[in-house]
Design a protein around this motif. Structure first.
Motif, mmCIF file in Angstrom:
data_model
loop_
_atom_site.group_PDB
_atom_site.id
_atom_site.type_symbol
_atom_site.label_atom_id
_atom_site.label_comp_id
_atom_site.label_asym_id
_atom_site.label_seq_id
_atom_site.Cartn_x
_atom_site.Cartn_y
_atom_site.Cartn_z
ATOM 1 N N THR A 67 0.841 -1.204 0.000
ATOM 2 C CA THR A 67 0.000 0.000 0.000
ATOM 3 C C THR A 67 0.871 1.247 0.000
ATOM 4 N N GLY A 68 2.086 1.123 0.537
ATOM 5 C CA GLY A 68 3.007 2.260 0.538
ATOM 6 C C GLY A 68 3.647 2.481 -0.825
ATOM 7 N N MET A 69 3.405 1.540 -1.744
ATOM 8 C CA MET A 69 4.034 1.679 -3.060
ATOM 9 C C MET A 69 2.991 1.807 -4.163
ATOM 10 N N ARG A 70 1.816 2.285 -3.780
ATOM 11 C CA ARG A 70 0.760 2.500 -4.769
ATOM 12 C C ARG A 70 1.261 3.409 -5.863
ATOM 13 N N GLY A 71 0.826 3.128 -7.062
ATOM 14 C CA GLY A 71 1.226 3.989 -8.165
ATOM 15 C C GLY A 71 2.501 3.514 -8.828
ATOM 16 N N ARG A 72 3.179 2.560 -8.185
ATOM 17 C CA ARG A 72 4.363 2.010 -8.833
ATOM 18 C C ARG A 72 3.909 0.872 -9.729
ATOM 19 N N ARG A 73 4.177 1.019 -11.019
ATOM 20 C CA ARG A 73 3.756 -0.039 -11.939
ATOM 21 C C ARG A 73 4.551 -1.314 -11.727
ATOM 22 N N ASP A 74 5.753 -1.179 -11.233
ATOM 23 C CA ASP A 74 6.591 -2.370 -11.033
ATOM 24 C C ASP A 74 6.483 -2.882 -9.593
ATOM 25 N N ARG A 75 5.322 -2.553 -8.972
ATOM 26 C CA ARG A 75 5.148 -2.927 -7.567
ATOM 27 C C ARG A 75 5.270 -4.443 -7.352
ATOM 28 N N ALA A 76 4.690 -5.222 -8.257
ATOM 29 C CA ALA A 76 4.740 -6.685 -8.104
ATOM 30 C C ALA A 76 6.194 -7.163 -8.054
ATOM 31 N N ASP A 77 7.033 -6.580 -8.913
ATOM 32 C CA ASP A 77 8.446 -6.967 -8.921
ATOM 33 C C ASP A 77 9.132 -6.553 -7.621
ATOM 34 N N LEU A 78 8.839 -5.332 -7.176
ATOM 35 C CA LEU A 78 9.454 -4.846 -5.933
ATOM 36 C C LEU A 78 9.058 -5.750 -4.767
ATOM 37 N N LEU A 79 7.763 -6.111 -4.725
ATOM 38 C CA LEU A 79 7.288 -6.956 -3.632
ATOM 39 C C LEU A 79 7.887 -8.356 -3.708
ATOM 40 N N ASP A 80 8.025 -8.875 -4.920
ATOM 41 C CA ASP A 80 8.647 -10.205 -5.071
ATOM 42 C C ASP A 80 10.080 -10.181 -4.544
ATOM 43 N N GLU A 81 10.772 -9.075 -4.830
ATOM 44 C CA GLU A 81 12.158 -8.988 -4.398
ATOM 45 C C GLU A 81 12.245 -8.958 -2.866
ATOM 46 N N VAL A 82 11.370 -8.159 -2.251
ATOM 47 C CA VAL A 82 11.366 -8.073 -0.789
ATOM 48 C C VAL A 82 10.915 -9.402 -0.182
ATOM 49 N N ALA A 83 9.894 -10.029 -0.796
ATOM 50 C CA ALA A 83 9.397 -11.314 -0.285
ATOM 51 C C ALA A 83 10.515 -12.343 -0.274
ATOM 52 N N ASP A 84 11.284 -12.382 -1.356
ATOM 53 C CA ASP A 84 12.391 -13.344 -1.428
ATOM 54 C C ASP A 84 13.393 -13.076 -0.315
ATOM 55 N N HIS A 85 13.677 -11.790 -0.080
ATOM 56 C CA HIS A 85 14.625 -11.421 0.974
ATOM 57 C C HIS A 85 14.127 -11.893 2.349
ATOM 58 N N LEU A 86 12.871 -11.559 2.653
ATOM 59 C CA LEU A 86 12.331 -11.874 3.982
ATOM 60 C C LEU A 86 12.257 -13.388 4.213
ATOM 61 N N HIS A 87 11.828 -14.116 3.186
ATOM 62 C CA HIS A 87 11.756 -15.574 3.340
ATOM 63 C C HIS A 87 13.155 -16.179 3.481
ATOM 64 N N SER A 88 14.106 -15.632 2.703
ATOM 65 C CA SER A 88 15.488 -16.135 2.816
ATOM 66 C C SER A 88 16.013 -15.917 4.235
#
Lengths: 112, 271
Positions: free
Chosen positions: B16-37
């Motif tokens: 929700t803090g990244m609304r308006g970012r078209r590449d939000r899905a990619d950004l979230l995937d990157e963070v998700a991978d980090h947190l799970h790792s």
């Protein structure tokens, strides 16, 4: 280590770490911590803007991989990034040498 | 799983803090991978899953702050790149439908199956096949862009192969020797690259890596056979088109479903 002091050198450090081969953000942070003996330990979320900025500047490129079972973004140096690393490494050595020689000529715990 | 939702909740807030970012899905995937790792690393040394997630999140930083930092760097991709990547699921679904319709149309357009063949039928099937090739090319471009993040030389070459196949199919749909190998080459090339990236499943990537070249070669063989043996191979031609269609439908549907599921799992928070 003061995180403010680290910030100014983060670009060089990240480029140096990524030059070892494609790496994801988590790997960059881990290596930064390990290679500095735990001194460079920063809020992990702050490394990503650095990676994204370096990519935007054309110094890094990325590729997605799923070898880990998750979508993983791997960064690698571009030719431009490699050139910048060589240049910045050189600049850093010159800086350290200059500081060193100043400190040597004027032994530090010296009272005037 | 309560522990699992901690990272998911964090990603929701970050999203929700990244609304308006078209590449939000990619950004979230990157963070998700980090947190799970990070959480997995802690669990591996005996920390319980919930504590591991809490620690991983604490180390990453407060979500609103991180969202601000992440969105402070403008996204790299241009609008075209983001368009292909963002609408990949819908494009794949459309391509699957087009192949299904085109395969049926080709049966009536390529062969005289019911004894009532007309040239209009042929023209219709040609247009449908061409459209299917074109939309499939858009999917291939999207997959390449998701894997590499930019229009590189290979992506442009794959797009050119796909567009050529669509053009050839429109003009000479019956001559599968012209367009089917071009499409097969574009598909094979993309799959070879996709083996390393996420879009699509491993199974379908492998199936296409084997099936596409075979169909491409078979379409050349059948045409040459038809020339020399003067055999009537219109059914064989249709079978190859339908075969390519069937494999692509399965793979495209799989891709569309996977992408839709990924969105609904909360990796891309609705704007």
């Amino acid at each position: 280590m003061n995180s403010e002091a680290l910030k100014g050198h983060l670009d060089l450090l990240v480029l140096a770490i990524v030059s070892g081969g494609p790496l994801h953000g988590y790997g960059v942070i881990e290596r930064l911590r390990d290679r500095s003996g735990g001194s460079f330990d920063l809020a992990e979320g702050t490394v990503y803007p650095v990676l994204h900025r370096l990519e935007r500047a054309g110094l890094l490129q990325h590729e997605w991989s799923d070898s880990s079972g998750r979508r993983r973004k791997l960064y690698a140096l571009t030719a431009q990034g490699q050139a910048r690393l060589v240049e910045q490494r050189q600049g850093w050595r010159e800086f350290v040498d200059a500081v060193d020689s100043v400190l040597r000529r004027n032994p530090w715990p010296q009272t005037a | 799983m309560a522990a699992d939702s901690l990272i998911d909740e964090y990603l929701q807030v970050l999203g929700t803090g990244m609304r308006g970012r078209r590449d939000r899905a990619d950004l979230l995937d990157e963070v998700a991978d980090h947190l799970h790792s990070a959480a997995e690393r802690l669990e591996a040394v005996g920390v319980d899953p919930e504590t591991a997630q809490r620690r991983a999140l604490a180390r990453f930083g407060e979500p609103r702050l991180v969202a601000g930092l992440l969105t402070s760097v403008p996204s790299k991709g241009n609008l075209v790149t983001l368009f292909f990547s963002r609408h990949l699921g819908a494009t794949a679904a459309l391509a699957a439908v087009l192949w299904a319709v085109a395969s049926v149309a080709a049966l009536y357009g390529f062969t005289d199956v019911d004894g009532a063949w007309t040239s209009d039928r042929y023209l219709l099937s040609a247009m449908l096949i061409s459209a299917a090739c074109l939309v499939t090319t858009a999917v291939l471009v999207g997959m390449n862009l998701r894997a590499t993040g930019a229009f590189d030389g290979s992506t442009i070459a794959i797009a050119a192969l796909g567009v050529l196949s669509a053009a050839a199919a429109l003009v000479l749909a019956w001559a599968i020797i012209f367009w089917l190998p071009l499409l097969a080459a574009a598909v094979t090339w993309t799959m070879a690259r996709a083996r390393r990236s996420h879009a699509g499943s491993r199974t379908f990537v492998l199936v296409l890596l084997v099936a596409a070249p075979l169909i491409g070669i078979a379409s050349i063989a059948v045409t040459l056979l038809g020339q020399f043996a003067e055999a009537n191979l219109e059914f064989a031609g249709w079978a190859l088109v339908a075969g390519m269609g069937a494999v692509l439908i399965a793979a495209l549907a799989d891709l569309a479903v996977r992408l839709a599921r990924r969105v609904s799992r909360g990796h891309a928070v609705p704007a």
